[in-house]
Design a protein around this motif. Structure first.
Motif, PDB file in Angstrom:
ATOM      1  N   ASP A  51      33.147  38.087  52.746  1.00 20.88           N
ATOM      2  CA  ASP A  51      32.693  36.788  52.245  1.00 20.88           C
ATOM      3  C   ASP A  51      33.854  36.092  51.541  1.00 20.88           C
ATOM      4  O   ASP A  51      34.945  36.650  51.400  1.00 20.88           O
ATOM      5  N   ALA A  52      33.624  34.881  51.093  1.00 25.57           N
ATOM      6  CA  ALA A  52      34.716  34.042  50.599  1.00 25.57           C
ATOM      7  C   ALA A  52      35.480  34.702  49.453  1.00 25.57           C
ATOM      8  O   ALA A  52      36.717  34.754  49.464  1.00 25.57           O
ATOM      9  N   THR A  53      34.760  35.201  48.470  1.00 25.25           N
ATOM     10  CA  THR A  53      35.476  35.770  47.329  1.00 25.25           C
ATOM     11  C   THR A  53      36.181  37.063  47.719  1.00 25.25           C
ATOM     12  O   THR A  53      37.297  37.319  47.271  1.00 25.25           O
ATOM     13  N   ALA A  54      35.555  37.858  48.563  1.00 27.30           N
ATOM     14  CA  ALA A  54      36.212  39.097  49.001  1.00 27.30           C
ATOM     15  C   ALA A  54      37.477  38.780  49.790  1.00 27.30           C
ATOM     16  O   ALA A  54      38.492  39.475  49.663  1.00 27.30           O
ATOM     17  N   ALA A  55      37.415  37.716  50.589  1.00 29.75           N
ATOM     18  CA  ALA A  55      38.595  37.335  51.360  1.00 29.75           C
ATOM     19  C   ALA A  55      39.715  36.872  50.436  1.00 29.75           C
ATOM     20  O   ALA A  55      40.899  37.184  50.661  1.00 29.75           O
ATOM     21  N   THR A  56      39.340  36.143  49.380  1.00 28.37           N
ATOM     22  CA  THR A  56      40.352  35.726  48.399  1.00 28.37           C
ATOM     23  C   THR A  56      41.028  36.938  47.771  1.00 28.37           C
ATOM     24  O   THR A  56      42.257  37.007  47.689  1.00 28.37           O
ATOM     25  N   HIS A  57      40.222  37.878  47.341  1.00 24.52           N
ATOM     26  CA  HIS A  57      40.800  39.090  46.754  1.00 24.52           C
ATOM     27  C   HIS A  57      41.682  39.809  47.767  1.00 24.52           C
ATOM     28  O   HIS A  57      42.760  40.304  47.429  1.00 24.52           O
ATOM     29  N   ALA A  61      54.467  33.299  39.198  1.00 24.89           N
ATOM     30  CA  ALA A  61      55.036  32.172  39.932  1.00 24.89           C
ATOM     31  C   ALA A  61      53.970  31.141  40.288  1.00 24.89           C
ATOM     32  O   ALA A  61      54.255  30.145  40.934  1.00 24.89           O
ATOM     33  N   GLY A  62      52.752  31.396  39.856  1.00 19.28           N
ATOM     34  CA  GLY A  62      51.676  30.479  40.201  1.00 19.28           C
ATOM     35  C   GLY A  62      51.268  30.572  41.660  1.00 19.28           C
ATOM     36  O   GLY A  62      50.648  29.662  42.202  1.00 19.28           O
ATOM     37  N   GLY A  63      51.596  31.681  42.278  1.00 17.86           N
ATOM     38  CA  GLY A  63      51.391  31.827  43.706  1.00 17.86           C
ATOM     39  C   GLY A  63      49.950  31.991  44.141  1.00 17.86           C
ATOM     40  O   GLY A  63      49.654  31.978  45.331  1.00 17.86           O
ATOM     41  N   PHE A  64      49.053  32.118  43.181  1.00 16.90           N
ATOM     42  CA  PHE A  64      47.662  32.349  43.546  1.00 16.90           C
ATOM     43  C   PHE A  64      46.825  31.077  43.477  1.00 16.90           C
ATOM     44  O   PHE A  64      45.610  31.133  43.624  1.00 16.90           O
ATOM     45  N   ALA A  68      39.256  34.092  38.918  1.00 12.73           N
ATOM     46  CA  ALA A  68      38.977  35.524  39.065  1.00 12.73           C
ATOM     47  C   ALA A  68      40.231  36.336  39.360  1.00 12.73           C
ATOM     48  O   ALA A  68      40.202  37.278  40.159  1.00 12.73           O
ATOM     49  N   ILE A  69      41.327  35.954  38.732  1.00 12.61           N
ATOM     50  CA  ILE A  69      42.558  36.700  38.993  1.00 12.61           C
ATOM     51  C   ILE A  69      42.472  38.111  38.446  1.00 12.61           C
ATOM     52  O   ILE A  69      42.955  39.057  39.070  1.00 12.61           O
ATOM     53  N   ASP A  70      41.860  38.249  37.275  1.00 13.16           N
ATOM     54  CA  ASP A  70      41.685  39.592  36.736  1.00 13.16           C
ATOM     55  C   ASP A  70      40.935  40.481  37.731  1.00 13.16           C
ATOM     56  O   ASP A  70      41.300  41.638  37.952  1.00 13.16           O
ATOM     57  N   GLU A  71      39.901  39.915  38.306  1.00  8.26           N
ATOM     58  CA  GLU A  71      39.098  40.690  39.245  1.00  8.26           C
ATOM     59  C   GLU A  71      39.919  41.095  40.471  1.00  8.26           C
ATOM     60  O   GLU A  71      39.807  42.215  40.976  1.00  8.26           O
ATOM     61  N   SER A  72      40.761  40.179  40.949  1.00  8.59           N
ATOM     62  CA  SER A  72      41.627  40.515  42.080  1.00  8.59           C
ATOM     63  C   SER A  72      42.527  41.699  41.735  1.00  8.59           C
ATOM     64  O   SER A  72      42.727  42.609  42.553  1.00  8.59           O
ATOM     65  N   PHE A  73      43.062  41.669  40.526  1.00 11.50           N
ATOM     66  CA  PHE A  73      43.955  42.750  40.109  1.00 11.50           C
ATOM     67  C   PHE A  73      43.198  44.076  40.032  1.00 11.50           C
ATOM     68  O   PHE A  73      43.657  45.103  40.541  1.00 11.50           O
ATOM     69  N   GLU A  74      42.042  44.040  39.415  1.00 13.63           N
ATOM     70  CA  GLU A  74      41.244  45.270  39.278  1.00 13.63           C
ATOM     71  C   GLU A  74      40.910  45.858  40.650  1.00 13.63           C
ATOM     72  O   GLU A  74      40.997  47.055  40.868  1.00 13.63           O
TER      73      GLU A  74
END
Lengths: 188, 188
Positions: free
Chosen positions: A136-142, B160-163, B168-174
């Motif tokens: 889904d969208a958020t999973a794809a972002t991650h 670098a602001g690449g995201f 939800a950047i924290d969530e991506s990292f986790e």
DNA sequence: AGTTATAAGCTAATACTATTAGTTTGTCAA
DNA sequence: TTGACAAACTAATAGTATTAGCTTATAACT
């Protein structure tokens, strides 16, 4: 004497790419570009917005070239094989064109329409390759953030000599990518 | 007038760290360091080996400080929890000290005993945290390279602001870290 | 084809960098 | 107290980017 029109924007960026790829982005200087093109430094300003603008143009060229490389490497494949090919192609591009790669990484983020569009296009290619995983969208972002992180992290550490001995570096990369792909499958 | 001895190497590096952390490593210049210390530029050469040497000293300070931060964050924990804490601590350090972090990344590799020793010490800390996973030597090498890649890749793209959107950047990292840890367990 | 407007490339000048050489002078130890 | 050392300085050099303004080749238009 010799004031014929020889320059254009593309030629300047091409010369800059050759210098940056050969000697590193830090040694990319207007003086060196001008010397290579057999022109005086101020002449470059007719085609490029100073050193900052040249770096931006180089970044744009790098993003586009890496997008092309990934496209070429993944045409006709799908699924895990495509994802693996993507990672390898991106790493190959960075090793073949370290200057353009470095420029594309430390490019200024917002406010640059062309650069943002090129980035979006690259992300679109990656999204297409991720499509079979039905995230889904958020999973794809991650997933995209993770993918970019592992590739960029590995490649930039490798290029900085951060891995010490070059022992089995290819194998380290393959394992890292395989781990990530396995994790993606788990999330499906 | 005012030729009292006020400088020492530590003070110069400290001022450099403040500048680099506040405005970025690219804006770290001997002129700014001298101005901040209320001293003339050439005086810095009595304590630091030019701009290149100053960057190296800053890198060394960064490696040592990040090692300390990781140690503090992982004391008393082990296993997956320790690995997770390590990742978070390293990211926190980079965000709190972007200049020192950047300096430590683009540090020159070989031929610098102190810098190599500091790097070895950092790697030692990571190896200790990886110990419970009982990886053999080559697997541990791959694991460390992978770990450094994901953390460095994520953090540097983030800085670098690449995201793009900070959503939800924290969530991506986790998630990224969790995926890697899961992969480690699989390899055990 | 001749004329003209545009802009490409130039010279000159300015303002930053870093770096080295050599001088002055404060500081610390004998 | 004196003398040696080293720290901070001034001065000079060389490299960088950038802007202003001039010349003239090029290309468009009558």
């Amino acid at each position: 004497m010799a004031r014929k029109r020889t320059l254009d924007s593309a030629a300047v960026v091409r010369a800059a790419a050759e210098i940056a790829d050969a000697d590193g982005l830090d040694l990319l200087t207007l003086a060196r570009v001008a010397e290579r093109l057999d022109v005086r430094v101020p002449s470059l300003y007719n085609h490029v917005d100073g050193l900052t603008g040249l770096r931006r143009d180089l970044a744009l060229a790098g993003v586009r070239a890496s997008t092309d490389a990934i496209r070429r490497a993944t045409v006709g494949v799908s699924g895990d094989a495509a994802l693996l090919a993507l990672c390898r192609a991106y790493r190959s591009f960075a090793r073949a064109h370290p200057g353009q790669y470095a420029a594309s990484v430390r490019a200024p983020g917002p406010g640059d329409a062309a650069l943002e569009e090129a980035s979006e296009e690259l992300i679109g290619v990656v999204l297409a390759i991720l499509a079979p995983y039905q995230l889904d969208a958020t999973a794809a972002t991650h997933a995209i953030r993770g993918l970019r992180s592992i590739i960029h992290g590995f490649v930039s550490l490798e290029m900085a000599g951060g891995f010490g001995l070059p022992l089995a570096i290819d194998e380290s990369f393959e394992q890292l990518v395989a781990t990530f792909i396995a994790g993606l499958g788990r999330a499906r």
